[in-house]
Write a protein that holds these residues in place. Structure first.
Motif, PDB file in Angstrom:
ATOM      1  N   PRO A 121      47.103  16.058  46.474  1.00  0.00           N
ATOM      2  CA  PRO A 121      46.237  14.877  46.506  1.00  0.00           C
ATOM      3  C   PRO A 121      44.768  15.294  46.621  1.00  0.00           C
ATOM      4  N   VAL A 122      43.894  14.462  46.108  1.00  0.00           N
ATOM      5  CA  VAL A 122      42.446  14.714  46.180  1.00  0.00           C
ATOM      6  C   VAL A 122      41.852  13.692  47.144  1.00  0.00           C
ATOM      7  N   TYR A 123      41.141  14.152  48.119  1.00  0.00           N
ATOM      8  CA  TYR A 123      40.546  13.219  49.081  1.00  0.00           C
ATOM      9  C   TYR A 123      39.117  12.916  48.649  1.00  0.00           C
ATOM     10  N   ILE A 124      38.840  11.670  48.382  1.00  0.00           N
ATOM     11  CA  ILE A 124      37.482  11.276  47.974  1.00  0.00           C
ATOM     12  C   ILE A 124      36.886  10.355  49.036  1.00  0.00           C
ATOM     13  N   LYS A 125      35.872  10.869  49.696  1.00  0.00           N
ATOM     14  CA  LYS A 125      35.182  10.064  50.712  1.00  0.00           C
ATOM     15  C   LYS A 125      33.753   9.911  50.211  1.00  0.00           C
ATOM     16  N   PRO A 126      33.341   8.687  49.944  1.00  0.00           N
ATOM     17  CA  PRO A 126      32.031   8.512  49.290  1.00  0.00           C
ATOM     18  C   PRO A 126      30.895   9.108  50.130  1.00  0.00           C
ATOM     19  N   ARG A 127      30.018   9.845  49.421  1.00  0.00           N
ATOM     20  CA  ARG A 127      28.853  10.407  50.122  1.00  0.00           C
ATOM     21  C   ARG A 127      27.799   9.317  50.303  1.00  0.00           C
ATOM     22  N   GLY A 128      27.012   9.457  51.293  1.00  0.00           N
ATOM     23  CA  GLY A 128      25.886   8.542  51.527  1.00  0.00           C
ATOM     24  C   GLY A 128      26.317   7.170  52.006  1.00  0.00           C
ATOM     25  N   VAL A 129      27.545   7.032  52.422  1.00  0.00           N
ATOM     26  CA  VAL A 129      27.985   5.736  52.974  1.00  0.00           C
ATOM     27  C   VAL A 129      28.246   5.954  54.455  1.00  0.00           C
ATOM     28  N   LYS A 130      27.523   5.225  55.307  1.00  0.00           N
ATOM     29  CA  LYS A 130      27.643   5.481  56.747  1.00  0.00           C
ATOM     30  C   LYS A 130      28.903   4.872  57.323  1.00  0.00           C
ATOM     31  N   LYS A 131      29.199   3.637  56.873  1.00  0.00           N
ATOM     32  CA  LYS A 131      30.333   2.943  57.492  1.00  0.00           C
ATOM     33  C   LYS A 131      31.559   3.008  56.590  1.00  0.00           C
ATOM     34  N   ILE A 132      32.650   3.500  57.147  1.00  0.00           N
ATOM     35  CA  ILE A 132      33.895   3.533  56.383  1.00  0.00           C
ATOM     36  C   ILE A 132      34.985   2.787  57.167  1.00  0.00           C
ATOM     37  N   PRO A 133      35.944   2.192  56.424  1.00  0.00           N
ATOM     38  CA  PRO A 133      36.968   1.398  57.129  1.00  0.00           C
ATOM     39  C   PRO A 133      37.928   2.299  57.901  1.00  0.00           C
ATOM     40  N   GLU A 134      38.430   1.795  58.984  1.00  0.00           N
ATOM     41  CA  GLU A 134      39.435   2.509  59.774  1.00  0.00           C
ATOM     42  C   GLU A 134      40.531   1.516  60.140  1.00  0.00           C
ATOM     43  N   PRO A 135      41.716   2.036  60.468  1.00  0.00           N
ATOM     44  CA  PRO A 135      42.802   1.106  60.851  1.00  0.00           C
ATOM     45  C   PRO A 135      42.355   0.216  62.009  1.00  0.00           C
ATOM     46  N   GLY A 136      42.524  -1.073  61.840  1.00  0.00           N
ATOM     47  CA  GLY A 136      42.127  -2.020  62.882  1.00  0.00           C
ATOM     48  C   GLY A 136      40.639  -2.344  62.874  1.00  0.00           C
ATOM     49  N   LYS A 137      39.853  -1.610  62.040  1.00  0.00           N
ATOM     50  CA  LYS A 137      38.400  -1.873  61.979  1.00  0.00           C
ATOM     51  C   LYS A 137      37.957  -2.035  60.528  1.00  0.00           C
ATOM     52  N   PRO A 138      38.336  -3.156  59.896  1.00  0.00           N
ATOM     53  CA  PRO A 138      37.946  -3.360  58.498  1.00  0.00           C
ATOM     54  C   PRO A 138      36.424  -3.563  58.382  1.00  0.00           C
ATOM     55  N   LEU A 139      35.888  -3.243  57.206  1.00  0.00           N
ATOM     56  CA  LEU A 139      34.464  -3.495  56.968  1.00  0.00           C
ATOM     57  C   LEU A 139      34.281  -4.905  56.437  1.00  0.00           C
ATOM     58  N   GLN A 140      33.080  -5.453  56.617  1.00  0.00           N
ATOM     59  CA  GLN A 140      32.785  -6.814  56.153  1.00  0.00           C
ATOM     60  C   GLN A 140      31.493  -6.795  55.336  1.00  0.00           C
ATOM     61  N   GLY A 141      31.323  -7.842  54.552  1.00  0.00           N
ATOM     62  CA  GLY A 141      30.052  -8.137  53.874  1.00  0.00           C
ATOM     63  C   GLY A 141      29.491  -6.974  53.091  1.00  0.00           C
ATOM     64  N   GLU A 142      28.191  -6.698  53.280  1.00  0.00           N
ATOM     65  CA  GLU A 142      27.475  -5.670  52.524  1.00  0.00           C
ATOM     66  C   GLU A 142      28.091  -4.282  52.715  1.00  0.00           C
ATOM     67  N   ASP A 143      28.487  -3.973  53.955  1.00  0.00           N
ATOM     68  CA  ASP A 143      29.068  -2.659  54.252  1.00  0.00           C
ATOM     69  C   ASP A 143      30.308  -2.414  53.397  1.00  0.00           C
ATOM     70  N   PHE A 144      31.141  -3.470  53.312  1.00  0.00           N
ATOM     71  CA  PHE A 144      32.388  -3.365  52.555  1.00  0.00           C
ATOM     72  C   PHE A 144      32.096  -3.156  51.079  1.00  0.00           C
ATOM     73  N   LYS A 145      31.167  -3.963  50.557  1.00  0.00           N
ATOM     74  CA  LYS A 145      30.781  -3.879  49.140  1.00  0.00           C
ATOM     75  C   LYS A 145      30.288  -2.483  48.808  1.00  0.00           C
ATOM     76  N   LYS A 146      29.432  -1.964  49.663  1.00  0.00           N
ATOM     77  CA  LYS A 146      28.846  -0.651  49.451  1.00  0.00           C
ATOM     78  C   LYS A 146      29.939   0.424  49.415  1.00  0.00           C
TER      79      LYS A 146
END
Ligand code: PLP
Ligand code: ZN
Length: 500
Positions: free
Chosen positions: A457-482
């Protein structure tokens, strides 16, 4: 289809009528023993047994063409007892009443033709027969359906009660035994003996999930087998290993299905299978011979048994071309990815010796062959097959490697068609695939992964994005879109996708 909708002239034979007269026949002294008792070895000489129908000759009163029609029509019949291996009831267990048949969906596994790329690589036409698509994901279900139907018949006729079924296993026998026994709970309980740390986690999970008592002992399969043999000779238990001749009868269905699926025209076929305890080899030889004797097929196909260099006692036995000089010597097995066939002293060896001789004799020339393959080839061919749409287990890979070797040695010709037994489902042995992909085979396996076949598997974690989703902590609004847009961009870049 309902019985009264079948053509008049065949209707009376759609439900089996032949009852047969089955006996255990000893391969050592030729003695015959009644089947009212569960026997595993000859009480007189200690040799293994095969079940023989004293009235088999009656089956010849029906022509081969008529048998073919009967089986073909039975495909359409909605009678659960005849939907699995007992479509061939007269050949598999004529004394078993339909009320005693245990049917859990075994048998009639698909034949899948290899794609043209794979056929080109191998150099001939071939199919996989996916026996991993049986209920417990291996061919062992065929034999268990037969053995447990017989036990259910013994229970229903009051000959036995409170059965404890027991088996030694390289993994798949125990999975199948536990499954079929659990269907007949509470009248039958099961206990399975496994070599500690020598079965895959999936195979261990299966009997545990079916509620069997799971016992692990040190050593390899051959050690477990000796222990259950002692238990079955001295205690009141029903042995479910292929030493039990009822298992062989059920596994004959594999040969009958190949015959039926190729329109009973098997003269140009080669059936290729792995050999461990040699029960399957016994059953397939016996099955084709019985269909041949009854005229259901007119020729015998080639049969090729394959063993790994790390567990090859049968192959070594047949290295000696002079039958008079052959001597069987058990071998000490080494670690093998074909783990369910990692057996140094096959219980069915006397059956194989007897049947191979008869098979070649009746065919009028050598039609049974034995091939040895390397661990490396087993893994490489398993993965290659599965990269082309198959679900082969390591033993399927072993058989395919055997096909390639047989082709190279001229045992198979360009115009032959091969049927490869993938004896279990790929996922049962996924651990070996993982070891291959992660390049961590211990040296004793002698396997070096081919970089061209490795996948990870290839793990892709976007660079330059500060907030990433975690179990139990979904992202909302602009953060999610980004997060979503940046991740999509990176994947598009990685996959070289063109914008539309
Ligand atoms: C049992 C088994 C074998 C070996 O079959 P035998 O009848 O013991 O020779 C091969 N492959 C798989 C997946 C098995 O479970
Ligand atoms: Zn005997």
């Amino acid at each position: 289809m309902k019985l009264d909708q079948f053509p008049q002239d065949i209707r009376a034979e759609i439900l089996p009528r032949h009852k047969g007269r089955l006996v255990y026949r000893c391969l050592g002294c030729g003695g015959e023993h009644g089947i009212e008792k569960l026997l595993y070895i000859c009480p007189d000489c200690g040799q293994v047994l095969l079940i023989h129908d004293l009235e088999f000759g009656h089956l010849k009163n029906t022509t081969g063409e008529r048998w073919q029609r009967i089986f073909d029509y039975r495909r359409m019949l909605n009678e659960p007892a005849l939907k699995g291996i007992y479509r061939y009831h007269e050949f598999i267990g004529p004394i078993i009443p339909l009320e005693s048949v245990v049917y859990l969906g075994e048998g009639h596994t698909p034949l899948i033709e290899a794609n043209s790329l794979l056929q080109q690589k191998v150099g001939m036409r071939f199919y996989f027969k996916n026996d991993g698509q049986n209920p417990s994901a291996s061919f062992k279900d065929r034999g268990m359906a037969s053995a447990l139907s017989y036990i259910q018949y013994m229970l229903q006729s009051g000959r036995v009660s409170d059965v404890l079924a027991i088996c030694a296993s390289t993994g798949d026998t125990s999975a199948a035994a536990a499954l079929y026994a659990s269907y007949l709970s509470t009248r039958i309980k099961s206990a399975v003996l496994l070599p500690h740390k020598k079965v895959t986690p999936q195979q261990l999970a299966q009997p545990l999930g079916s509620g069997a008592t799971v016992i692990e002992i040190p050593g390899v399969f051959d050690d477990c087998m000796k222990v259950v043999e002692v238990l079955s000779e001295h205690y009141n238990v029903a042995l479910l290993n292929s030493k039990n001749a009822w298992r062989i009868l059920g596994q004959e269905s594999y040969a009958y299905e190949i015959a039926q699926d190729f329109e009973y025209d098997v003269g140009e076929l080669a059936a290729i299978l792995p050999i461990g305890n040699a029960g399957n080899m016994t059953a397939i030889l016996s099955g084709f011979l019985k269909f041949y004797h009854a005229g259901v097929i007119r020729d015998l196909p080639k049969i090729i048994g394959v063993q790994s260099e790390h567990a090859n006692p049968v192959f070594r036995y047949y290295l000696e071309p002079d039958a008079g000089k052959r001597r069987f010597e058990p071998v000490n097995v080494k670690p093998s990815v074909a783990q369910a066939a990692m057996i140094g002293n096959p219980v069915s060896m006397p059956r194989v010796i007897y049947l191979v001789e008869r098979y070649n004799q009746i065919a009028g020339r050598q039609k049974v062959f034995f091939i040895e393959v390397k661990e490396q080839d087993i893994m490489d061919w398993e993965i290659t097959a599965n990269r082309n749409g198959h679900i082969a287990c390591t033993h399927g890979g072993e058989s395919l490697a055997g096909l390639v070797a047989a082709r190279q040695r001229g045992i198979l010709e360009k115009n032959d068609t091969a049927v490869i037994d993938s004896t279990a489902h790929a996922i049962k042995f996924a651990g070996f695939q993982e070891m291959y992909f992660e390049q961590r085979f211990p040296p004793e396996f002698e396997i070096t992964p081919d970089p061209g076949l490795i996948n990870a598997p290839v793990y892709i974690k976007p660079r330059g994005v500060k907030k990433i989703p975690e179990p139990g902590k979904p992202l909302q609004g602009e953060d999610f879109k980004k997060f979503v847009n940046r991740t999509a961009e990176e994947i598009a870049g990685f996959l070289n996708l063109k914008k539309i």
